[in-house]
Design a protein around this motif. Sequence first.
Motif, mmCIF file in Angstrom:
data_model
loop_
_atom_site.group_PDB
_atom_site.id
_atom_site.type_symbol
_atom_site.label_atom_id
_atom_site.label_comp_id
_atom_site.label_asym_id
_atom_site.label_seq_id
_atom_site.Cartn_x
_atom_site.Cartn_y
_atom_site.Cartn_z
ATOM 1 N N ASP A 417 0.821 -1.215 0.000
ATOM 2 C CA ASP A 417 0.000 0.000 0.000
ATOM 3 C C ASP A 417 0.855 1.266 0.000
ATOM 4 N N LEU A 418 2.027 1.211 0.615
ATOM 5 C CA LEU A 418 2.917 2.370 0.642
ATOM 6 C C LEU A 418 3.688 2.539 -0.672
ATOM 7 N N GLY A 419 3.610 1.536 -1.527
ATOM 8 C CA GLY A 419 4.317 1.629 -2.798
ATOM 9 C C GLY A 419 5.758 1.162 -2.747
ATOM 10 N N ILE A 420 6.120 0.426 -1.702
ATOM 11 C CA ILE A 420 7.453 -0.175 -1.633
ATOM 12 C C ILE A 420 7.479 -1.382 -2.564
ATOM 13 N N ASN A 421 8.440 -1.436 -3.481
ATOM 14 C CA ASN A 421 8.505 -2.605 -4.360
ATOM 15 C C ASN A 421 8.883 -3.823 -3.526
ATOM 16 N N THR A 422 7.969 -4.762 -3.439
ATOM 17 C CA THR A 422 8.091 -5.893 -2.530
ATOM 18 C C THR A 422 8.170 -7.180 -3.334
ATOM 19 N N ALA A 423 9.307 -7.865 -3.232
ATOM 20 C CA ALA A 423 9.521 -9.101 -3.973
ATOM 21 C C ALA A 423 9.453 -10.295 -3.029
ATOM 22 N N GLY A 424 9.057 -11.439 -3.566
ATOM 23 C CA GLY A 424 8.851 -12.631 -2.750
ATOM 24 C C GLY A 424 9.992 -13.622 -2.862
ATOM 25 N N SER A 425 10.305 -14.242 -1.739
ATOM 26 C CA SER A 425 11.406 -15.215 -1.715
ATOM 27 C C SER A 425 11.159 -16.247 -0.623
ATOM 28 N N SER A 426 12.017 -17.241 -0.599
ATOM 29 C CA SER A 426 11.873 -18.340 0.364
ATOM 30 C C SER A 426 12.986 -18.369 1.403
ATOM 31 N N ASP A 427 14.133 -17.736 1.087
ATOM 32 C CA ASP A 427 15.330 -17.878 1.909
ATOM 33 C C ASP A 427 15.753 -19.341 1.972
ATOM 34 N N SER A 428 15.361 -20.115 0.974
ATOM 35 C CA SER A 428 15.707 -21.535 0.943
ATOM 36 C C SER A 428 17.206 -21.720 1.162
ATOM 37 N N PRO A 429 17.599 -22.695 1.979
ATOM 38 C CA PRO A 429 16.813 -23.811 2.486
ATOM 39 C C PRO A 429 16.079 -23.568 3.796
ATOM 40 N N ILE A 430 16.011 -22.302 4.255
ATOM 41 C CA ILE A 430 15.266 -22.032 5.489
ATOM 42 C C ILE A 430 13.806 -22.448 5.296
ATOM 43 N N GLU A 431 13.222 -22.104 4.167
ATOM 44 C CA GLU A 431 11.911 -22.594 3.758
ATOM 45 C C GLU A 431 12.071 -23.278 2.403
ATOM 46 N N LYS A 432 11.130 -24.120 2.046
ATOM 47 C CA LYS A 432 11.220 -24.775 0.743
ATOM 48 C C LYS A 432 11.072 -23.729 -0.362
ATOM 49 N N PRO A 433 11.800 -23.879 -1.468
ATOM 50 C CA PRO A 433 11.782 -22.863 -2.526
ATOM 51 C C PRO A 433 10.526 -22.983 -3.395
ATOM 52 N N ASP A 434 9.385 -22.815 -2.765
ATOM 53 C CA ASP A 434 8.099 -23.085 -3.392
ATOM 54 C C ASP A 434 7.287 -21.792 -3.481
ATOM 55 N N PRO A 435 7.267 -21.135 -4.634
ATOM 56 C CA PRO A 435 6.534 -19.873 -4.735
ATOM 57 C C PRO A 435 5.019 -20.030 -4.604
ATOM 58 N N ILE A 436 4.478 -21.198 -4.939
ATOM 59 C CA ILE A 436 3.036 -21.397 -4.766
ATOM 60 C C ILE A 436 2.680 -21.370 -3.286
#
Length: 527
Positions: A417-436
Motif C-alpha cells: 500500500d505504501l508503494g514499496i517494491n516488494t519481492a517474494g522469496s523463500s530464503d531456501s533452504p530455510i523454507e522450501k523454494p516453493d513460490p506457490i
Amino acid sequence: MLKLLCNADIYTMDRSNPIVENVLVENGKIVALNVDNKIEYQKVDLEGKTLIPGLCDSHLHTVMYGSELDKIDLSAAKSIADLIELGKNHIEDKDLKKDDWIFGWGWNQENFEEDSLPTAKDLDEISKNYPIVLKRECRHVLTANTAALKAAGLYKKNIANKRVYKDEKGNPNGVLCEDAQKLILDAAPKTTVEDIKNYIIDASKKYLEYGLTFVQSDDLADSSISFHKTLQAYFELADSGKLPLRYNLQLRLTNEKDLKEFIANYKTGNYNDYLTLGPLKIWADGSLGARTAALRESYNNLDSAYGELLCSREKMENLVKIACENKMQVACHAIGDRTIEQFVEIVESMQEEYTDNLRHRIIHSQLADYQLLKRMKATGINTDIQPAFTASDWEIVENRIGKDREQQSYLWKDMIDLGINTAGSSDSPIEKPDPIWGISCLVSRKDELLKPEFGWLPNQKVTVQDALEIYTKNGAYNAFVEDKFGQIKPGYKADFSILSQNPFYVKEDKLREIEVCNTIIDGNLSK
C-alpha cells in the motif's frame, strides 16, 4: 520457429493489458500477443491450464540448498531423542568412510518436548567417532559433537567469544551461533568447485519443479571456499550452457578487502543471459527464532536481551559507501527493527552525495514497523520478503517480542500500500523454494494446518494479483531486469510458469494445492 502458446488462461502481470488469448514466441522472446493462428506456427496447446510469467525467488541460498539435499533432515524432530534417532538412522543407511563428517539441518528447539538446545553431549549419543554438525532451521545456530569440537581445536578450550556457548565449567558445549559457526565449519572437509557445480545443478532441478525460472542467490560467503571459487563454478556452468534457469548472484562480501578485491576483478551486471552479478549483500543481524535479530527494545520477558548487530554502523557505512561509489546496489539482511533502522539511516545520510537510484533493498524486513516502512519508501529502499515465514513464525512472535510489537510485524500489505517494491522469496533452504506456497501464505496468512482460522494479522493479507506480482514483476524490478522478465509483453524473454489451476478462481485455502505443471525458459519446455 514461431511458437503459439494457446488454450490457456494467460495472465500477463501487465496491468494495462492483464489477460490475453495467446502468446507468440520466437528465438526465446515474446514477439506478439492475441494473434490469429497461422499454419506456419508451431501450436503449443496448454490444455486449459494457467500461464503466468516465470516465477522468481528474490532471495535464497542455492549452494547451501543443493548441499543439504543429501544431509539429515531434522525438521520432523519433536525432541532431542528424535534428533539422536534420526542421526543414528543416517549412519546406518550410509556407507561412511573413516574421515567423513555428518551434517544435518532443520531442528528447532521450539518443537522439542524439552524446549532446550541440543549440546555436544546429546550428539555424542549419535556417534563419538564421526564429527557431527547439526544446524538449526534458521541456520544461525549449530550444534557440534565432541569429535567436531576436537577437530576444530575447541574441545575444553577457553573461548572468549560469547557466540560459543559454554557448559557449567566454562568449556564449549557444542552450540555456536552466527559467525562463530565458522570455527567449526572451517575444520570440515573443503568444498571443491566441482562440488559447488553439482550443488547448483541439483538445486536448479528442484527449482524448476517448483516453477521457478529466475532466482537471486546468496552463495559467496561459504566458509569453506573463497568467493572466487564460487564465482568460478557459476562462470563455468554459464559458459558451458549448463545453468538450467536464470541466476542473479547476491554478492555477500563480508569485509572491505573482499569488496574492493571483487570490484578490481569483476564487474556487476549481465554476464550472459543466464547469469548476472547483482548486489552487494550485507548480513547485518541474526534471526527472530534464535533471538539474535537486533531489536531496539529487549526481547519479551528478558532483561537487556537486544539481539546482535553483526555489522557495526561504521562497517556498514563503509561498505555502503564503497558500493555507492561504484554504482553497486546493496541488499541488506535485516530482521530486527534496530538493524533495519541502522541501514535506513545510512542510506538516508548518503542520498545527497550519491544520487543514482540504486534500488537498495532490505532482505526480510520482518520487524519493520509502519514508521520504518514510511522511511524506507521515502528513501527508495525496496524489500525482499519471505511470505512462508508467516506460517512458520506466527506462533513464536508474541513470545519473542510481545503483543504490541507483534501487531507491527510482517506488514506485507502495508508495504504494498505504501508503494514499496516488494519481492517474494523463500530464503531456501530455510523454507522450501516453493513460490506457490509463498503465494498461499501471502493471501491466507495460514500455516500448513490452516491455522489460525482467519489468518495471522489478517489485515495484512494481500490479493491474488498482488501476490503473483510479488513473485514475478516485483522480483525482476529489484534486480533491474523489469524490461526483460516478470511480465508477458512483446520483447520480453519467453519465460513462463504453467499452473494446474487458475489462482484467481481458487478459494483462499486451496491455493496451496495448485501444482506447477511445467516451466518454459527461452520458449522451450523444461520437461
